[in-house]
Design a protein around this motif. Structure first.
Motif, mmCIF file in Angstrom:
data_model
loop_
_atom_site.group_PDB
_atom_site.id
_atom_site.type_symbol
_atom_site.label_atom_id
_atom_site.label_comp_id
_atom_site.label_asym_id
_atom_site.label_seq_id
_atom_site.Cartn_x
_atom_site.Cartn_y
_atom_site.Cartn_z
ATOM 1 N N ASP A 42 -7.690 -2.999 -2.422
ATOM 2 C CA ASP A 42 -8.426 -2.400 -1.314
ATOM 3 C C ASP A 42 -8.104 -0.915 -1.281
ATOM 4 O O ASP A 42 -6.996 -0.512 -1.615
ATOM 5 N N SER B 67 0.843 -1.189 0.000
ATOM 6 C CA SER B 67 0.000 0.000 0.000
ATOM 7 C C SER B 67 0.878 1.239 0.000
ATOM 8 O O SER B 67 2.027 1.196 0.435
ATOM 9 N N LEU C 37 -7.811 1.776 1.523
ATOM 10 C CA LEU C 37 -7.805 1.884 2.978
ATOM 11 C C LEU C 37 -7.852 3.341 3.408
ATOM 12 O O LEU C 37 -7.073 4.170 2.932
ATOM 13 N N TYR D 225 -8.294 1.136 10.601
ATOM 14 C CA TYR D 225 -8.373 1.454 9.179
ATOM 15 C C TYR D 225 -9.491 0.619 8.570
ATOM 16 O O TYR D 225 -9.969 -0.334 9.156
ATOM 17 N N GLU E 92 -7.074 -8.054 10.831
ATOM 18 C CA GLU E 92 -8.038 -7.523 9.865
ATOM 19 C C GLU E 92 -9.189 -8.494 9.648
ATOM 20 O O GLU E 92 -8.982 -9.697 9.584
ATOM 21 N N SER F 246 -7.491 5.716 6.803
ATOM 22 C CA SER F 246 -7.002 5.651 8.178
ATOM 23 C C SER F 246 -6.663 7.041 8.675
ATOM 24 O O SER F 246 -6.355 7.935 7.886
#
Length: 181
Positions: free
Chosen positions: A89, A59, A91, A100, A136, A93
C-alpha cells in the motif's frame, strides 16, 4: 522613584521573555519531532468480503508530496481458507495521527494464485507515544485464478469444462494496533 520600579519590572519581564523564548522554541521542535512520521508496525484483524483474516505490515516514510507524507506499507494478510496475500500500500497522510489513504495491491501466493488492486483509507491515533490503533476500510478488485474447475463430470467423450477465474469487488474492514519505532 515609582517610574524606576516600573521600568525595572518591565526590564525583568523582557529579560525573562528573551531567556525563555529559546526554551519554548526547543520544546516546540521536540513536540514536532515526536509527532513526525516514523517507521511503524501494523497488526490487525478484519474481514475481506466475508472471509476473516489477520494482517501484519510495516510502513516507513519516504518523502513528502506537498503537505502529505508518503509511507509505503508492505504486509501479509492471512485469509482463512484462501491463504496468504502479500500486499503493498502507498499511504498518504498529513500526520502520524489522523486520516490516511492510498492505492493498494496484493498477490495471492497459495493455491492457483490471484491478485487484487484497489485502495485503502482509515483513521489512526495513539494511546501512548509509540503505541496506537487504527480503523481501516478498503475496496479492491480481486481475481482468484482457477477458483472453480467445474463440479459436474462431463459426459463420456466430451471435454471437461476449463477452469474459471472468480472476479469480484471485495470490500474490507480492518481494526488493529500500531507500534512506532
Amino acid at each position: 522613584m515609582r517610574n524606576l520600579k516600573l521600568s525595572s519590572r518591565a526590564a525583568a519581564a523582557l529579560a525573562g521573555l528573551l531567556l525563555t523564548a529559546p526554551l519554548a522554541t526547543a520544546q516546540s521542535a521536540a513536540n514536532d519531532a515526536s509527532t513526525a512520521e516514523r517507521p511503524t508496525v501494523w497488526a490487525g484483524l478484519g474481514m475481506e468480503t466475508i472471509v476473516p483474516f489477520g494482517s501484519l505490515g510495516v510502513s516507513a516514510p519516504v518523502g513528502r508530496v506537498g503537505t502529505l507524507t508518503v509511507a509505503p506499507r508492505l504486509g501479509v494478510d492471512a485469509l482463512l481458507l484462501l491463504g496468504p496475500v502479500v500486499s503493498a500500500d502507498v499511504l498518504f497522510s498529513g500526520a502520524d495521527v489522523g486520516f490516511y489513504g492510498g492505492p493498494s495491491a496484493g498477490l495471492f501466493v497459495a493455491g492457483q494464485g490471484g491478485w487484487r488492486v484497489g485502495g485503502v483509507g482509515g483513521y489512526r491515533s495513539r494511546t501512548r507515544p509509540d503505541l496506537g490503533f487504527f480503523v481501516e476500510g478498503g475496496l479492491r478488485y480481486t481475481v482468484l485464478r482457477d477458483a472453480f474447475t467445474g463440479f459436474v463430470a462431463p459426459p463420456p467423450g466430451q471435454p471437461s469444462e476449463p477452469p474459471r477465474d472468480v472476479t469480484l469487488m471485495s470490500p474490507s474492514l480492518r481494526l488493529g494496533v500500531t507500534y512506532r519505532f
